[in-house]
Design a protein around this motif. Structure first.
Motif: not given
Length: 533
Positions: A386, A388-393, A395, A401
């Motif tokens: 994941r 994209e999910a890792s990138k969003e999680a 900062l 986060r």
């Protein structure tokens, strides 16, 4: 004793096999395994993995209960630098298929029968849908599945490697090398696999053992093997301490208390719901719990009344605040201070940095609520498959986060306000269920409270509160409403208070708020009007 920090988790088994070979490593159904025996079992299985072509980064999935099968299989995977995935025996077929499809293991170790359930057809279905599984190893009935091999034969396949190597190579493990995928509960969508690493787990276990020191280290573990609490919070600290873990396939309040008494358990650790069930037994006081040196819990807040009763059993108590992706964030160090144990989640765990930020990412003032950001060596590497999910999680600079809202107290401790994803807006106001639940649980006779939101045409959303009662108490909704109205602003007041004989629970023992929300929608209805605030 100052414990060394080895590169690989399973190196601790080797170390204790040399230093205390006859010490008990685990107990299961009356059977006892020493560290010398555990080392041999781990080494044989590690060699079998190598013979089967498992190498660094490959996944091995295991369908089993909280038994020596799980422990040995994980330690052997860690030894060769592969990645272990636990499958919950309570998973339905589609849930098993989802996890196996996502992690794509090279080897599947499985029981074909657990309790009354047969898994052979489930395994066949998985094999028909998922490519890349090169071998299925059956931990029980070798004849139950065509093409599968027995555990005995699988171990035999690695004997040549066992005889030519003093020890299977463990150089693939250690450092921040991945070793474990733990799938999150998925309450807000499909589960994601948090990828955890050896260095983070080792350092966490060493530090937790220092804070939660008991001697000897004897702990019961009945949590499901797919959960971080089972593997990282209970089993591996016991291994790193050279202690004993009493493994149980399922939780039973009476049997657990009998085990605490019979096995002289020193660390009584679990989730709050199990303590509540045990304290609710009419003959709880008959059990001899004098061996307990520390009571610890995590996963949820413990009601104050429950804490006060447990203090009478053992005045040395602790709780921590954590999530799968971070392993740990804060800890209340052992104490008998009920207020600290119920009103806070303690101070930052050693090695953990915390920040609280607003919705723009700016740090909030002390005392103000903000989203918790966590940075430490314990943090996961990311979500499996994941990006994209890792990138969003994350900062910048490694800050994770959490989605949790906390506030820092004057003494530097932290208190949980709620979860961003659980927060709801009622009449334009933010309402955090955790705050409402805490107020409800101060009412005499209330054992546990859980608040969920439902849509409302007038107020956008309103809260529905579910409670459980002490056996000696009668249900009085108006009395509870009056009690809460003196402690909560009107916009925080639940629209309805409903009494349940018991809370629906997830396999780990946490309250199943998804199930409660479905019940609340049916009970309240999305089209009903609300009362004036």
């Amino acid at each position: 004793m100052v414990m060394p920090e080895f590169a690989c988790i399973s190196d601790y088994v080797t170390w204790y096999a040399e230093k205390t070979p006859s010490a008990e490593a685990c107990v299961f159904n009356g059977s006892r395994v020493t560290y010398a025996q555990l080392e041999l079992q781990v080494e044989r299985l590690a060699c079998a993995y190598i013979a089967a072509g498992v190498s660094k980064g490959d996944r091995v999935a295991v369908l089993a209960t909280t038994s020596p099968d799980f422990l040995v299989s994980f330690l052997a995977v860690a030894r060769i630098g592969a990645i272990w995935v636990g499958l919950n025996a309570k998973y339905k077929r589609d849930e098993l298929l989802y996890v196996v499809s996502d992690c794509k293991p090279k080897i599947l170790l499985a029981r074909t029968r657990i309790g009354e359930r047969q898994y052979d057809e489930d395994i066949k279905h998985i094999l028909s849908e998922v490519s890349g599984i090169e071998k299925v190893v059956l931990l029980d009935d070798a004849n139950a599945l065509s093409g599968a091999v027995s555990y005995r034969d699988f171990l035999h396949s690695g004997e040549n490697i066992l005889h030519t190597h003093v020890k299977a190579p463990s150089s693939g493990g250690g450092d921040k090398k991945p070793c474990l995928i733990v799938y999150t509960s998925g309450s807000t969508g499909k589960p994601k696999g948090a990828l955890l690493h050896q260095q983070g787990i080792i350092r966490f276990c060493l530090e937790q053992n220092r804070i939660w020191y008991v001697n000897p280290h004897r702990v019961i573990n009945f949590l499901p093997i797919n959960h971080v609490g089972c593997v990282v919070d209970l089993s591996l600290p016991a291994v790193l301490a050279g202690g004993t873990q009493i493994l149980c396939e399922k939780f039973d309040p009476v049997k657990m208390l009998e085990l605490v008494e019979r096995e002289k358990v020193t660390l009584w650790a679990s989730v709050p719901s199990t303590f509540i069930m045990q304290l609710g037994l009419p003959d709880f006081d008959k059990y001899d719990l004098a061996s307990v040196q520390l009571i610890a819990w995590g996963g949820a807040a413990m009601p104050e009344e429950t804490v006060r009763r447990l203090v009478e059993v053992c005045p040395r108590m602790s709780t921590n605040y954590a999530m799968t992706e971070t392993l740990v964030t804060t800890v209340v160090e052992p104490t008998d201070n009920v207020e600290a144990l119920t009103r806070t989640v303690g101070h930052p765990f050693p090695g953990v940095e915390l920040r609280l930020v607003d919705d723009r990412g700016n740090d909030v003032d002390k005392g103000e609520p903000g989203e918790l950001l966590v940075r430490s060596v314990y943090n996961m590497l990311g979500y499996w498959n994941r990006p994209e999910a890792s990138k969003e999680a994350f900062l910048g600079d490694g800050w994770f986060r959490t989605g949790d809202v906390l506030a820092e107290n004057r003494d530097g401790s932290f208190s949980v306000v709620g979860r961003l994803k659980e927060m709801y807006k009622s009449g334009g106001y933010n309402v955090y269920p955790k705050e409402v639940e805490a107020a409800i649980e101060t009412c005499p006779g209330i054992v546990e409270a859980a608040v969920v939101s439902v849509p409302d045409p007038k107020w956008q959303e309103v809260g529905i509160a579910y409670v459980t009662l002490r056996q000696s108490c009668d249900w009085n909704e108006e009395g509870l409403r009056s009690f809460c109205s003196e402690r909560l602003a009107n916009y925080k007041m639940p629209k309805k208070f409903l009494c349940l004989p018991e809370m629906p629970l997830l396999p780990i023992g946490k309250v199943d708020k998804v199930a409660l929300k479905k019940m609340a929608v049916l009970e309240y209805g999305a089209t009903k009007g609300g009362a004036e605030k």
